[in-house]
Scaffold this motif. Structure first.
Motif, short mmCIF file in Angstrom:
data_model
loop_
_atom_site.label_atom_id
_atom_site.label_comp_id
_atom_site.label_asym_id
_atom_site.label_seq_id
_atom_site.Cartn_x
_atom_site.Cartn_y
_atom_site.Cartn_z
N HIS A 54 41.72 48.98 22.73
CA HIS A 54 40.68 48.96 23.77
C HIS A 54 39.82 47.71 23.71
N THR A 55 39.46 47.26 22.52
CA THR A 55 38.55 46.12 22.41
C THR A 55 39.16 44.86 22.99
N GLU A 56 40.41 44.58 22.65
CA GLU A 56 41.06 43.37 23.16
C GLU A 56 41.37 43.49 24.65
N ARG A 57 41.75 44.67 25.10
CA ARG A 57 41.99 44.83 26.54
C ARG A 57 40.69 44.62 27.32
N ARG A 58 39.59 45.14 26.78
CA ARG A 58 38.31 44.95 27.46
C ARG A 58 37.97 43.46 27.53
N ARG A 59 38.23 42.72 26.47
CA ARG A 59 37.92 41.30 26.48
C ARG A 59 38.69 40.58 27.58
N ARG A 60 39.95 40.92 27.74
CA ARG A 60 40.77 40.27 28.77
C ARG A 60 40.36 40.70 30.19
N LEU A 61 40.06 42.00 30.35
CA LEU A 61 39.64 42.47 31.67
C LEU A 61 38.26 41.92 32.04
N ASP A 62 37.40 41.74 31.05
CA ASP A 62 36.10 41.11 31.32
C ASP A 62 36.29 39.65 31.75
N ALA A 63 37.25 38.97 31.14
CA ALA A 63 37.52 37.59 31.54
C ALA A 63 38.04 37.55 32.98
N TRP A 64 38.85 38.53 33.34
CA TRP A 64 39.33 38.61 34.73
C TRP A 64 38.17 38.81 35.68
N ARG A 65 37.27 39.72 35.31
CA ARG A 65 36.11 39.97 36.16
C ARG A 65 35.28 38.71 36.35
N ARG A 66 35.05 37.98 35.28
CA ARG A 66 34.24 36.76 35.41
C ARG A 66 34.93 35.73 36.31
N LEU A 67 36.27 35.65 36.22
CA LEU A 67 37.00 34.74 37.11
C LEU A 67 36.87 35.19 38.56
N VAL A 68 36.98 36.50 38.79
CA VAL A 68 36.83 37.03 40.16
C VAL A 68 35.45 36.69 40.70
N VAL A 69 34.41 36.84 39.87
CA VAL A 69 33.05 36.53 40.32
C VAL A 69 32.94 35.06 40.72
N ARG A 70 33.52 34.17 39.91
CA ARG A 70 33.45 32.75 40.23
C ARG A 70 34.19 32.42 41.53
N ARG A 71 35.21 33.21 41.85
CA ARG A 71 36.02 32.89 43.01
C ARG A 71 35.85 33.91 44.14
N VAL A 72 34.71 34.57 44.16
CA VAL A 72 34.43 35.55 45.22
C VAL A 72 34.57 34.95 46.62
N PRO A 73 34.06 33.74 46.89
CA PRO A 73 34.24 33.20 48.25
C PRO A 73 35.70 33.12 48.68
N GLU A 74 36.57 32.81 47.74
CA GLU A 74 38.01 32.75 48.04
C GLU A 74 38.56 34.13 48.38
N LEU A 75 38.15 35.13 47.60
CA LEU A 75 38.60 36.50 47.86
C LEU A 75 38.07 36.98 49.20
#
Length: 496
Positions: A54-75
């Motif tokens: 769970h800890t490592e999966r959370r780290r990767r999913l959190d990184a995905w979320r941060r990338l999505v936030v940075r690219r919200v205008p694109e989405l």
């Protein structure tokens, strides 16, 4: 109709902007063999993803979320282009994506951790625990109306629970599906844990029979039945979030102005293309005149179209204006009255449908019994909330509802045969990541979001472990002749 159906050559899928018919992109139409290959690839990646913990999966999913936030205008741009919805509606969808992704990653370890349970009288000498293990590979079939927010529920929860995912986005919104998978791949690297397959209904059918461990489907009830039938051959368990005919109930003590504003937004935002949108309103006769006048006034001021000042955009799919028009004509032929708009609000050859408000609609009209999925509000008056509850529960659907009442909102909500209710608001339950989302009846079964959503994508295992040898051993052919007599006397004393 300015847009077009997502067709192309025999082996390709073409995405169009419904606002102007502009081609947005071309994608492969995946065959059953392609789908099987995607599932096999996800299967190969599943043990490594599950093994991260769970800890490592959370780290990767959190990184995905941060990338999505940075690219919200694109989405946002992709969502608007493929669905035709306004920038504001697409921005709201992006916000929901981020919040639900965060919740799933943050709470999976707590919800799915090993849990000890009391072993009971008979097994007093054992410890008893419940574990939750990943299923393996989850298939997700997404809709076109909220092409990022709706599928992110099962995708994020399945990934957080340790599964890999094969996602089939709607044939109308393939670019959004590709974007979700590609952004996750950017931050994870290595084997893809979110595979995407493109196509129409035949691709979804292939996914159901490709050996996935569970399928999460969102779409119409008719298609949901076909998905369930295909999965039954496995058998493959399913989560179905299907159609709705959501009602709003407005009591005599409601904040009438707030209720009217909420009805218009809940029924007409995203051009009414919301599974939990308000489609029918039951208002107490004591406040019906004022409520109806406010709804008509507010709805009449809305701007429909494709320009930057539009309050909502066009229909996403070519056939939807015709369905809306049919429902309006059927209601009027049965004696309903149009207070705003009418059949001409959904014009042939136009993707945009202007707001429609109907009243005095018979309960057996199509607009009361089937999903209209357009900017149409029905307002019927009732003598009491008991009548409103009875009419609401008469529907075969049971997805969501809203209640406006200062004194009895919660009591009324608990009488409704639906999966979710907002009291003195509309659609609020959709914005709470910790709340399970799903319906009953023809609206489907199973839940996404919240703890229940995480457990949907986990395999439950019960384990007992003997700590000490028992004083009595009834579970043996070598038990003594008086073992059961003693055990029965003990049960009578302790439990009788």
């Amino acid at each position: 109709m300015t847009g077009g159906a997502p067709t192309g050559g025999a082996g390709e899928l073409v995405s169009f902007d419904p606002r102007d018919g502009r081609e947005l992109g071309r994608y492969p139409r995946h065959s059953p063999a392609d789908v099987a290959a995607a599932v096999a690839a996800a299967r190969r990646a599943s043990s490594g993803w599950a093994g991260l913990g769970h800890t490592e999966r959370r780290r990767r999913l959190d990184a995905w979320r941060r990338l999505v936030v940075r690219r919200v205008p694109e989405l946002v741009q992709l969502i608007s282009a493929e669905t035709g919805k306004t920038t504001a509606d697409a921005q709201l969808e992006a916000v929901l994506v981020v919040d639900h992704l965060r919740w799933a990653a943050a709470h999976a370890a707590r919800v799915l951790r090993r849990r000890r349970v009391f072993p009971g009288l008979l097994m007093y000498n054992h410890t008893a625990t419940v574990d939750h293990h990943p299923l393996g590979v989850v298939g997700v079939i997404g809709p076109w109306n909220y092409p990022a927010f709706i599928p992110i529920g099962p995708i994020a929860h399945a990934l957080a629970a340790g599964n890999t995912v094969v996602f089939k986005p709607s044939e109308y919104t393939p670019a959004v599906g590709a974007w979700l998978a590609d952004t996750l791949d950017e931050v994870i690297g290595g084997p893809r844990v979110l595979e995407v397959v493109f196509g129409a209904g035949d691709t979804g059918a292939a996914l159901c029979s490709a050996g996935v461990d569970k399928v999460a489907f969102t779409g119409s009830t008719a298609t949901g039945r076909r998905v369930m039938a295909a999965c039954a051959q496995g058998p493959t368990p399913v989560v179905l979030e299907c159609g709705g005919k959501d009602a709003m109930l407005v009591d005599r003590d409601a904040d009438v102005a707030a209720a009217a504003d909420a009805a218009v937004w809940g029924g007409l935002s995203n051009a009414g293309q919301t599974c939990v949108g308000v489609e029918r309103v039951y208002v107490h006769e004591a406040v019906a005149d004022r409520f109806t006048a406010l709804v008509v006034e507010t709805a009449a001021a809305l701007r429909t179209g494709t320009g930057p000042g539009a309050d909502f955009g066009p229909m996403t799919t070519p056939e939807q204006p015709g369905i809306v028009q049919e429902h309006i004509r059927d209601a009027l032929s049965r004696g309903a009255r149009a207070l705003l708009g009418g059949p001409d609000s959904a014009r042939a050859g136009s993707a945009s449908v202007r707001p429609v408000v109907l009243t005095d609609v018979p309960e057996d009209a199509l607009v009361m019994t089937e999903e209209t999925f357009g900017p149409v509000l029905v307002i019927n008056r009732v003598a009491a909330m008991e009548e409103a509850v009875e009419r609401t529960n008469r529907s075969v659907y049971g997805l969501g509802a809203a209640v406006y009442s200062r004194s009895a909102g919660t009591r009324i909500a608990r009488q409704l045969r639906v999966g979710m209710v907002s009291v003195n608001s509309v659609l609020a339950f959709s914005g709470v990541p910790a709340l399970p989302f799903g319906g009953t009846g023809a609206s489907g079964f199973g839940r996404v979001h919240g703890p229940e959503g995480l457990r949907e994508f986990a395999r439950t295992q019960s384990v007992t472990r003997q700590r000490v040898r028992p004083f009595l051993q009834p579970l043996s052919f070598r038990r003594g002749p008086r073992t059961m007599d003693i055990l029965l006397r003990l049960v009578r004393t302790v439990r009788g």
